[in-house]
Design a protein around this motif. Structure first.
Motif, PDB file in Angstrom:
ATOM      1  N   LYS A  16       0.850  -1.191   0.000  1.00  0.00           N
ATOM      2  CA  LYS A  16       0.000   0.000   0.000  1.00  0.00           C
ATOM      3  C   LYS A  16       0.887   1.243   0.000  1.00  0.00           C
ATOM      4  O   LYS A  16       2.019   1.224   0.483  1.00  0.00           O
ATOM      5  CB  LYS A  16      -0.905   0.014   1.238  1.00  0.00           C
ATOM      6  N   MET A  17       0.369   2.347  -0.530  1.00  0.00           N
ATOM      7  CA  MET A  17       1.152   3.570  -0.624  1.00  0.00           C
ATOM      8  C   MET A  17       1.583   4.078   0.748  1.00  0.00           C
ATOM      9  O   MET A  17       2.723   4.505   0.948  1.00  0.00           O
ATOM     10  CB  MET A  17       0.355   4.655  -1.362  1.00  0.00           C
ATOM     11  N   GLU A  18       0.654   4.060   1.711  1.00  0.00           N
ATOM     12  CA  GLU A  18       0.986   4.556   3.041  1.00  0.00           C
ATOM     13  C   GLU A  18       2.088   3.722   3.684  1.00  0.00           C
ATOM     14  O   GLU A  18       3.017   4.248   4.311  1.00  0.00           O
ATOM     15  CB  GLU A  18      -0.256   4.566   3.936  1.00  0.00           C
ATOM     16  N   LYS A  44      -5.766   4.494 -10.445  1.00  0.00           N
ATOM     17  CA  LYS A  44      -4.635   3.858  -9.783  1.00  0.00           C
ATOM     18  C   LYS A  44      -3.758   4.925  -9.138  1.00  0.00           C
ATOM     19  O   LYS A  44      -3.651   6.053  -9.648  1.00  0.00           O
ATOM     20  CB  LYS A  44      -3.807   3.034 -10.770  1.00  0.00           C
ATOM     21  N   LYS A  45      -3.153   4.547  -8.017  1.00  0.00           N
ATOM     22  CA  LYS A  45      -2.206   5.437  -7.350  1.00  0.00           C
ATOM     23  C   LYS A  45      -0.787   5.091  -7.821  1.00  0.00           C
ATOM     24  O   LYS A  45      -0.363   3.941  -7.723  1.00  0.00           O
ATOM     25  CB  LYS A  45      -2.298   5.279  -5.832  1.00  0.00           C
ATOM     26  N   LEU A  69       1.846  10.006 -17.205  1.00  0.00           N
ATOM     27  CA  LEU A  69       0.511  10.469 -16.865  1.00  0.00           C
ATOM     28  C   LEU A  69      -0.355  10.739 -18.092  1.00  0.00           C
ATOM     29  O   LEU A  69      -1.585  10.859 -17.982  1.00  0.00           O
ATOM     30  CB  LEU A  69       0.606  11.741 -16.008  1.00  0.00           C
ATOM     31  N   GLU A  70       0.243  10.865 -19.260  1.00  0.00           N
ATOM     32  CA  GLU A  70      -0.528  11.058 -20.485  1.00  0.00           C
ATOM     33  C   GLU A  70      -0.891   9.750 -21.164  1.00  0.00           C
ATOM     34  O   GLU A  70      -1.592   9.741 -22.183  1.00  0.00           O
ATOM     35  CB  GLU A  70       0.259  11.941 -21.469  1.00  0.00           C
ATOM     36  N   ASN A  71      -0.420   8.637 -20.601  1.00  0.00           N
ATOM     37  CA  ASN A  71      -0.711   7.326 -21.172  1.00  0.00           C
ATOM     38  C   ASN A  71      -2.122   6.894 -20.745  1.00  0.00           C
ATOM     39  O   ASN A  71      -2.390   6.749 -19.547  1.00  0.00           O
ATOM     40  CB  ASN A  71       0.342   6.321 -20.707  1.00  0.00           C
ATOM     41  N   ASP A  72      -2.995   6.676 -21.689  1.00  0.00           N
ATOM     42  CA  ASP A  72      -4.381   6.302 -21.385  1.00  0.00           C
ATOM     43  C   ASP A  72      -4.614   4.800 -21.383  1.00  0.00           C
ATOM     44  O   ASP A  72      -5.740   4.347 -21.183  1.00  0.00           O
ATOM     45  CB  ASP A  72      -5.335   6.947 -22.400  1.00  0.00           C
ATOM     46  N   GLU A 112       0.373   1.151  -6.918  1.00  0.00           N
ATOM     47  CA  GLU A 112      -0.099   0.483  -5.706  1.00  0.00           C
ATOM     48  C   GLU A 112      -0.597  -0.930  -6.003  1.00  0.00           C
ATOM     49  O   GLU A 112      -1.275  -1.176  -6.998  1.00  0.00           O
ATOM     50  CB  GLU A 112      -1.213   1.302  -5.066  1.00  0.00           C
ATOM     51  N   ASN A 113      -0.180  -1.852  -5.118  1.00  0.00           N
ATOM     52  CA  ASN A 113      -0.572  -3.268  -5.147  1.00  0.00           C
ATOM     53  C   ASN A 113       0.047  -4.048  -6.309  1.00  0.00           C
ATOM     54  O   ASN A 113      -0.337  -5.204  -6.538  1.00  0.00           O
ATOM     55  CB  ASN A 113      -2.099  -3.424  -5.176  1.00  0.00           C
ATOM     56  N   GLU A 114       0.969  -3.456  -7.041  1.00  0.00           N
ATOM     57  CA  GLU A 114       1.683  -4.213  -8.072  1.00  0.00           C
ATOM     58  C   GLU A 114       2.833  -4.986  -7.423  1.00  0.00           C
ATOM     59  O   GLU A 114       3.256  -4.709  -6.295  1.00  0.00           O
ATOM     60  CB  GLU A 114       2.214  -3.269  -9.159  1.00  0.00           C
TER      61      GLU A 114
END
Length: 500
Positions: A16-18, A44-45, A69-72, A112-114
């Motif tokens: 998790k990110m935290e 996704k985070k 961030l521009e990848n869709d 996250e979660n990868e």
């Protein structure tokens, strides 16, 4: 990395990110240097973390964040590696490896979660520009010197030795604070035994850190107790490339502006690159002059002390009268007089080296003249001894290697003590001890006095003197290179006129 450290590797993904932020922050002892940013993209985070001053923020923004961030498309590691316009991305899952990458200027991307993260090297290297050599000054030949940037130094070596046979083997030295070391050699020329020996010494060096190449040299040399250096340390790329193309091995280190050359002989420390660039007869004269200067620097002052103390009959009558007159007002025996002046010279030399350049030169010249004149007028020393001390000091400066010049300076003191206690017998004893000691020293397992001992006639023209370039068709045979022949001497130069 050492095998012992690999056993501590732990996989921290998925996470998790935290939890990830808390873990990394704790590993950096809550230091604010770590930048940990979280972006929301396609539900996704995405975390991007790095040390800001280790990388170029504009480069991170343009080459990483913008394409990411521009990848869709849906998140996929292979897809991201292909879409981001950088070819050096790698996958990683291990905490210790991630921490090491961050310290070395990598940017880490994690979703996250990868089950893995991706890292890109984007180190912003601050390096000194190429400049002239300071300790190995040359008049003729290339003026550029190594810098603290290993990348720059490797670039110089690759530019000077344009061959696919050039090997730059990477070895990490230091267990707690590792540094990159490169073992540089020409595979088709260098002796395999020397390569394996140097590689083994570097790989089996179990220390926390190695500060510099000169410190590394002290760890891996054959004998740590001798005053003689066994490896040559140079800041001149042309000297390093010349040695490597003749079959020797070079060692370059990150953050060190010097290269180690091995194996080396006693005679290597009296060779200069200028000997190669000058005509053979001029180069031979200067090289022989350096050997004579070494003998003068070690024995001249002890001979004065022995002659004045015990062997008056060896001094010509007219000179003996001058010596007697100059020493008439000196209350000390010659041994104390000589040691006093030698210490004064060393103090002036050390002070001149530590002060700023212009001030240091002034202190060396003015201090020597003022103190020497005052010492003679005060009756502390004789003016004849000052002449002998000055000649000895000048002779010690002729050594191209600063390490060997320092060794010669040190040897003068025990020789003066032996001369003051035993006279000529003491000097002969000291010279015999030095020769026996030199016979025992090795450099990377090779005899230190080669080609004198063991004797090799064909190598004398490479250490004691020089022959014309057309007669230099063989490499230094004492180091046993794989390929002994550089060129066929008869076919090297064709001097036919254009109408023949």
């Amino acid at each position: 990395m050492r095998k012992s450290r690999k056993n501590k590797y732990t996989n921290i993904f998925p996470s998790k990110m935290e939890q990830l932020e808390e873990l990394l922050t704790s590993k950096f002892e809550n230091n604010t240097d770590l930048s940990f940013s979280v972006y929301n993209h396609l539900n996704k985070k995405i975390a991007v973390f790095y040390i800001p001053y280790q990388v170029t923020p504009e480069k991170v923004e343009a080459l990483l964040l913008k394409p990411l961030l521009e990848n869709d498309n849906a998140w996929d590691h292979e897809k991201v590696l292909n879409d981001i316009p950088l070819s050096s991305g790698e996958k990683t899952t291990v905490l210790e490896e991630i921490l090491e990458k961050i310290i070395n200027g990598h940017v880490i991307i994690y979703v996250e979660n990868e089950d893995m993260a991706i890292n890109y090297p984007m180190l912003n290297v601050q390096k000194r520009a190429l400049s002239k050599a300071e300790t190995e000054t040359v008049v003729i030949g290339p003026q550029v010197a190594f810098t603290e940037s290993l990348t720059t130094n490797l670039n110089i070596m690759r530019w000077r030795i344009r061959s696919t046979d050039l090997v730059m083997e990477k070895i990490m030295v230091g267990e707690r604070f590792p540094r990159e070391v490169r073992l540089v050699y020409v595979k088709s020329i260098a002796n395999e035994t020397d390569i394996h020996t140097m590689r083994q010494r570097l790989q089996e060096l179990h220390v926390d850190e190695v500060e510099d190449n000169n410190v590394l040299m002290q760890y891996i040399e054959d004998d740590s107790f001798t005053v003689f250096p066994q490896f040559y340390s140079t800041e001149l790329p042309d000297r390093a490339t010349y040695a490597i193309t003749k079959g020797r091995i070079g060692v370059l280190m990150e953050n060190s502006p010097n290269a180690i050359l091995a194996p080396s002989t006693l005679f290597s420390f009296f060779e200069s690159t200028e000997d190669l660039y000058m005509r053979w007869n001029t180069g031979s004269f200067l090289r022989i002059l350096r050997f004579i200067s070494m003998i003068i620097a070690v024995t001249l002052t002890p001979l004065y002390v022995a002659g004045v103390t015990y062997h008056f009959e060896t001094i010509p009558t007219q000179l003996l009268v001058s010596v007697g007159q100059s020493r008439a007002s000196v209350p000390f025996p010659p041994i104390f007089e000589a040691i006093f002046l030698e210490l004064m010279i060393e103090l002036l030399r050390e002070a001149g080296a530590r002060l700023p350049t212009k001030v240091g030169q002034t202190i060396g010249i003015v201090g020597g003249v003022v103190v020497g004149t005052a010492a003679v007028q005060a009756g502390i020393t004789s003016n004849i001894l000052i002449i002998f001390i000055t000649i000895s000091a000048l002779a010690s400066f002729t050594a191209p290697s600063y390490l060997m010049g320092t060794t010669i300076r040190i040897l003068r003191f025990p020789m003066i003590l032996l001369a003051g206690m035993l006279g000529i017998i003491g000097i002969l004893f000291g010279i015999s001890f030095i020769l026996i000691h030199l016979l025992r020293i090795t450099s990377l397992g090779r005899p230190y006095l080669t080609p004198i001992y063991p004797f090799r006639m064909e190598d004398l023209n490479k250490v004691l003197f020089r022959l014309p370039q057309s007669f230099q068709g063989k490499r230094f045979a004492s180091f046993r290179p794989k390929d002994l022949i550089r060129f066929k001497e008869r076919r090297a130069i064709n001097k036919n006129d254009i109408d023949e």
